[in-house]
Design an enzyme around this catalytic site. Structure first.
Site, PDB file in Angstrom:
ATOM      1  N   SER A 229       0.840  -1.343  -0.146  1.00  0.00           N
ATOM      2  CA  SER A 229       0.017   0.019   0.126  1.00  0.00           C
ATOM      3  C   SER A 229       0.688   1.333  -0.009  1.00  0.00           C
ATOM      4  O   SER A 229       1.643   1.468  -1.044  1.00  0.00           O
ATOM      5  CB  SER A 229      -0.871  -0.058   1.220  1.00  0.00           C
ATOM      6  OG  SER A 229      -1.930   1.124   0.888  1.00  0.00           O
ATOM      7  N   GLU A 352      -9.367  -4.873  -3.890  1.00  0.00           N
ATOM      8  CA  GLU A 352      -8.867  -3.882  -3.072  1.00  0.00           C
ATOM      9  C   GLU A 352      -9.914  -3.070  -2.152  1.00  0.00           C
ATOM     10  O   GLU A 352      -9.734  -2.879  -1.063  1.00  0.00           O
ATOM     11  CB  GLU A 352      -7.976  -2.985  -3.981  1.00  0.00           C
ATOM     12  CG  GLU A 352      -6.902  -3.765  -4.513  1.00  0.00           C
ATOM     13  CD  GLU A 352      -5.426  -4.004  -3.574  1.00  0.00           C
ATOM     14  OE1 GLU A 352      -5.644  -3.628  -2.600  1.00  0.00           O
ATOM     15  OE2 GLU A 352      -4.494  -4.456  -4.530  1.00  0.00           O
ATOM     16  N   HIS A 450      -8.171  -5.313  -0.003  1.00  0.00           N
ATOM     17  CA  HIS A 450      -6.708  -4.656   0.439  1.00  0.00           C
ATOM     18  C   HIS A 450      -6.370  -5.331   1.726  1.00  0.00           C
ATOM     19  O   HIS A 450      -6.867  -5.600   2.764  1.00  0.00           O
ATOM     20  CB  HIS A 450      -7.132  -3.483   0.530  1.00  0.00           C
ATOM     21  CG  HIS A 450      -5.870  -2.211   0.548  1.00  0.00           C
ATOM     22  ND1 HIS A 450      -4.827  -2.138  -0.589  1.00  0.00           N
ATOM     23  CD2 HIS A 450      -5.348  -1.604   1.467  1.00  0.00           C
ATOM     24  CE1 HIS A 450      -3.928  -1.217  -0.413  1.00  0.00           C
ATOM     25  NE2 HIS A 450      -4.200  -0.841   1.074  1.00  0.00           N
TER      26      HIS A 450
END
Length: 542
Positions: A229, A352, A450
């Protein structure tokens, strides 16, 4: 979800459940590494930075809370990282240093749980090292940069312990803390000075590793920088740095990098800083330097409200193209200069955006008209056509589902694919993956969200007991896929190639094949998995 089976070509299918995948063929597979070649109770290293005494933990030497830069406090708040003054004698490195100041709520959220816990302190620029043995072994080195939306996380989190990689891969592993939120990302443009204080921290840490890691048994010329990320965006931002005309590191692993973020200009960043100053009633950086850090962090919550936009993943603090520390989008740094020679492993999870939106009550009421209006920012006059395409790809899709798939593609998948395409066109090494295994938590609403790949990468589910999004995952498939993923990451760190043992052949991403490894209960190499969506987003590109 957004995959279109009619437009995919299966290159290979092992036909073997991920549960059968093992760490066979990897250094240390199936057995613990030998104890460090140091004192059994307190290994000591004599590094250029100074002497350090660590601890022996599970057959590894562990050194915690090692300072790599001067404390960024007082007049050094909102200044680039400065050299640490050093210490006399032997410094104890047996306890983690404080995490960077950040928002914290006891118990955390209903997806990830907590992500960074007290104690917090501005004096946070420390790193941690795990090693199978000190001395001249010249092991490959993995430097992990945590994510957290630029506002949370820590290198001392149990989730990111270097133990599994060090033991299973015979690697030296380093995790770092760096400045977050307003302390790391505000930009003031003082007298032509740069911003991106977080990046100066990471550069200082990486230079510390290069100068000192040999004392811990690591090879300074064989470093892989990995992150997820915001941490993956950091990896890209570091790619342009050089030492002696070469990149600072050899390989890069980018897990779910939000390469679709628009990185603000200096003028745009100054506007965001003005908003923050207004919240605190301060007129300039001089006044702000006198504000205690808890008040700075508390203002983060109002920044969310002031900077958020419907249909976008909220990020109150962002990097800046300041022309000093960063002169272009981080993705571009992997396409020119020092970054072209770095070997890259890049990927994303299939859903995600479900992480931030699937359990949101306000977004549950999203309408088709709202989502089409949001889609116009991406597709212009083709927004309604795009909505239909996303809707048809997910039977029974609600407007929220379409929105989440659109955000996933905008922020993560399409920019990752674009980077792979551009590196492949230049003949530069890049491997791509998509993490597909959904979690049954929250009645399956999160899908392959995610962060879900993280415990598989580290293969340390025992360290994730606080994470609600792992609830209900079956141990057989879970542990098998984790063994496969973990071994692939180790193989890439050691050799620059993620292939190992019984897994399907994982070819480099090429303009002709566009091979992407799908990580699921059955791990499969797939040709051009995002092809339909790539052409939808970029119809002029074949």
């Amino acid at each position: 979800m957004t995959d279109d089976p009619s437009r995919r070509k299966i290159l290979r299918n092992s036909g073997v459940l991920a549960g059968a995948a093992l760490l066979s063929g990897m250094p240390g597979a199936g057995t613990a590494q030998a104890a460090p070649r140091t004192s059994a109770s307190s290994p000591v290293v004599d590094a250029p930075a100074g002497r350090l005494r660590g601890s022996a933990e599970g057959g590894l030497g562990v050194f915690k809370g090692v300072p790599y830069a001067a404390p960024p406090v007082g007049p050094l708040r909102w200044r680039p990282a400065q050299p640490h003054p050093g210490w006399q004698g032997v410094r104890d490195a047996v306890a983690f240093g404080p995490s960077a100041p950040q928002p914290y709520r006891e118990g955390g959220d209903q997806v990830l749980g907590t992500h960074g816990s007290p104690p917090f302190d501005e004096d946070c620029l420390t790193l941690n090292v795990w090693t199978p043995g000190t001395g001249g072994a010249k092991r490959p080195v993995m430097v992990w940069i945590h994510g957290g939306g630029f506002i949370s996380g820590s290198g001392s989190m149990p989730n990111y312990s270097g133990e599994t990689f060090a033991r299973n891969g015979d690697l030296v592993v380093v995790t770092i803390n760096y400045r977050l939120g307003p302390l790391g990302y505000l930009y003031f443009g003082e007298d032509g000075a740069g911003g991106n204080f977080w990046l100066t921290d990471q550069l200082a840490a990486l230079n510390w590793v290069r100068e000192n890691i040999a004392a811990f048994g690591g090879d300074p010329d064989d470093i892989t920088v990995a992150g997820q990320s915001g941490g993956a965006l950091s990896v890209a931002a570091l790619a342009g740095a050089r030492t002696k005309g070469r990149p600072l590191f050899r390989r890069a692993i980018l897990q779910s990098p939000p390469l679709g973020l628009k990185i603000p200009t200096r003028a745009e960043s100054l506007q965001r800083t003005a908003t923050f100053l207004n919240i605190l009633g301060a007129k300039d950086v001089t006044e702000l330097r006198a504000v205690p850090w808890p008040r700075l962090v508390a203002a983060t919550f109002e920044m969310f409200g002031r900077t958020g936009q419907w249909g976008y993943w909220s990020t109150p603090f962002l990097p800046v193209i300041d022309e000093v520390t960063l002169d272009r989008h981080p993705a571009d740094l992997l396409l020119s200069g020092a970054g072209t020679d770095i070997e890259v492993l890049i990927g994303w999870t299939r859903e995600e955006a479900n992480f931030a939106f699937a359990l949101s009550e306000p977004y549950a009421a999203a309408t088709k008209d709202q989502v089409i209006a949001r889609a116009r920012n991406t597709f212009g006059s083709r927004a309604a056509q795009a909505y239909t395409a996303y809707e048809e790809a997910r039977p029974g899709a609600r407007p929220l589902d379409v929105l989440m798939d659109l955000i996933t593609d905008d922020l993560f998948r399409m920019p990752c694919v674009a980077l792979a395409e551009r590196r492949a066109a230049r003949g530069r090494p890049v491997w791509a993956y998509q993490f597909n295994l959904p979690t049954p938590a929250h009645n399956g609403q999160l899908g392959a969200a995610h962060c879900l790949e993280l415990p598989f990468v580290f293969n340390n589910f025992d360290k994730w007991s606080q994470a609600p999004f792992l609830t209900g995952l079956g141990p057989r498939v879970r542990d098998g896929l984790a063994a496969t993923v973990h071994a692939s990451w180790i193989s890439f760190i050691r050799t620059g190639d993620p292939n190992h043992g019984p897994m399907p052949q994982w070819d480099r991403y090429g303009r002709d094949t566009r091979t992407t490894m799908t990580l699921d209960s059955v791990t499969t190499a797939t040709e051009d998995i995002a092809g339909y969506w790539r052409r939808l987003h970029h119809p002029a590109v074949p």
